[in-house]
Design an enzyme around this catalytic site. Structure first.
Site, PDB file in Angstrom:
ATOM      1  N   ILE A 175      20.080  69.649  -7.063  1.00  0.00           N
ATOM      2  CA  ILE A 175      21.135  70.876  -6.991  1.00  0.00           C
ATOM      3  C   ILE A 175      21.110  71.369  -6.105  1.00  0.00           C
ATOM      4  O   ILE A 175      20.213  72.540  -5.707  1.00  0.00           O
ATOM      5  CB  ILE A 175      21.157  71.371  -8.605  1.00  0.00           C
ATOM      6  CG1 ILE A 175      21.136  70.334  -9.804  1.00  0.00           C
ATOM      7  CG2 ILE A 175      22.356  72.278  -8.691  1.00  0.00           C
ATOM      8  CD1 ILE A 175      22.314  69.192  -9.599  1.00  0.00           C
ATOM      9  N   SER A 204      16.076  69.791 -18.298  1.00  0.00           N
ATOM     10  CA  SER A 204      14.839  69.263 -17.763  1.00  0.00           C
ATOM     11  C   SER A 204      15.150  68.688 -16.294  1.00  0.00           C
ATOM     12  O   SER A 204      15.588  69.547 -15.610  1.00  0.00           O
ATOM     13  CB  SER A 204      14.765  67.562 -19.058  1.00  0.00           C
ATOM     14  OG  SER A 204      13.796  66.717 -18.304  1.00  0.00           O
ATOM     15  N   LYS A 235       8.290  68.654 -17.887  1.00  0.00           N
ATOM     16  CA  LYS A 235       9.678  68.162 -18.332  1.00  0.00           C
ATOM     17  C   LYS A 235       9.621  66.872 -18.958  1.00  0.00           C
ATOM     18  O   LYS A 235      10.633  66.499 -20.014  1.00  0.00           O
ATOM     19  CB  LYS A 235      10.410  67.939 -16.938  1.00  0.00           C
ATOM     20  CG  LYS A 235      10.583  69.214 -16.151  1.00  0.00           C
ATOM     21  CD  LYS A 235      11.566  70.318 -16.990  1.00  0.00           C
ATOM     22  CE  LYS A 235      11.925  71.218 -15.845  1.00  0.00           C
ATOM     23  NZ  LYS A 235      12.885  72.237 -16.792  1.00  0.00           N
TER      24      LYS A 235
END
Ligand code: NAP
Ligand code: COA
Length: 267
Positions: free
Chosen positions: A192, A145, A163
């Site tokens: 990330i 997600s 999501k």
């Protein structure tokens, strides 16, 4: 660095939508290094081939299929061939996704639909098509997600809606498939580093710095951070974990809606 023992997933089979780059590839590489046979599924044949060769070069076992999660028949074929080659599927990863920053008035209905179809319908398609091939009991489904599922974010109406749907779909399947011994969970990453997603959402140094200031742990996550949670969720250590949303986001999901400097698309 892995705290998990060698051969942890020997004899196990993992199927990945979107396992050919970024977070998906990092998880596939980690599972392969721990002994799992991995099938990678994404649209571009050259990405599929490169990812499969990369895993094989490190001594892992991988096969690949070019296909689109929006096309149910593509998934059916890849799953069937995986089952025929390696037997029942132990781990299904739903990772394929799309994103571009745009205000709602700056995207067409088709632009909104493209992301919903890849993220949400694609996750449903993968779960639906995989169900007959999942090992029962014992299989584990993990969908990736994003914080946008839980925290509204400007220029992300498509991703927020898609999501959020992925997380609720995952919880619903956990209820439906729990009695068959199939666990269904989500991992919700924060920002990330060194991923396509971040290059789209934080394309400048200013946007990146703003992003990091919004993370309570004051750093971006790494692909390894996400792979660590994935290994845990696949392992017997998570045998009683289903219907859970595992935020691996440095605390980002605790922060409310925000507008990131430098991440706004041109108006
Ligand atoms: P990425 O490298 O672009 O990964 C997307 C993957 O999905 C690729 O393998 C891509 O390969 C595949 N894909 C895209 N559309 C597809 C389709 N229609 N059918 C089949 N495969 C498709 O991006 P990433 O940043 O690592 O993101 C991976 C996951 O993490 C996504 O679910 C994303 O929403 C989530 N996430 C990322 C971040 C982040 O900071 N990067 C944060 C939160 C959540 P092809 O191009 O070959 O199709
Ligand atoms: N702003 C506004 N609309 C955009 C856009 C942008 N930056 N990028 C694409 N769109 C629109 C297109 O104009 C099109 O709408 P239209 O037909 O009304 O013109 C619609 O989105 C679909 O675009 P298309 O390129 O045909 O879609 P696709 O299925 O080939 O690609 C995307 C899907 C758009 C999500 C593409 O960005 C993609 O392939 N992403 C995968 C990689 C990724 O996003 N990784 C990060 C994951 S977090």
């Amino acid at each position: 660095m892995s705290i998990f023992r060698d051969g942890l997933f020997a004899g196990k089979t993992a199927f990945f939508t979107g396992g050919t780059s970024g977070i998906g590839l990092a998880i596939a590489e980690r599972l392969a290094a721990l002994g799992a046979r991995t099938t990678l599924f994404s649209r571009k044949q050259e990405k599929v081939d490169a990812a499969v060769q990369g895993i094989a070069a490190r001594g892992g076992e991988a096969r690949g299929f070019a296909g689109d999660v929006r096309n149910y028949a593509d998934l059916e074929a890849a799953l069937k061939q995986t089952r025929e080659a390696w037997g029942e599927i132990d781990f299904l990863f739903c990772i394929a996704a799309g994103n571009f920053p745009a205000p709602a008035t700056g995207m067409s209905a088709n632009g909104f639909k493209a992301v919903i179809d890849i993220d949400l319908l694609g996750t449903f398609n993968a779960c639906r098509a995989a169900h007959e091939h999942l090992r029962k009991p014992g299989a584990s489904v993990i969908s990736i997600s994003a914080n946008q599922a839980q925290v509204a974010c400007p220029y992300q109406s498509h991703v927020c809606a898609g999501k959020a749907g992925v997380e609720m779909l995952s919880k619903t399947l956990a209820l439906e498939w729990g009695p068959q011994g199939i666990r269904v969970n989500c991992i919700t990453p924060g920002p990330i580093d060194e991923t396509e997603g971040m290059s789209r959402l934080a394309p400048s140094d200013a946007a990146r710095a703003s992003m990091i200031r919004a993370v309570p742990l004051r750093r971006m996550g790494s692909k390894d951070d996400i792979a660590n949670v994935a290994v845990f969720l696949c392992s017997d250590a998570a045998a009683y974990v289903t219907g859970s949303i595992y935020n691996c986001d440095g605390g980002t999901g605790l922060i409310g809606a925000r507008l990131l400097e430098g991440s706004a698309p041109p108006s």
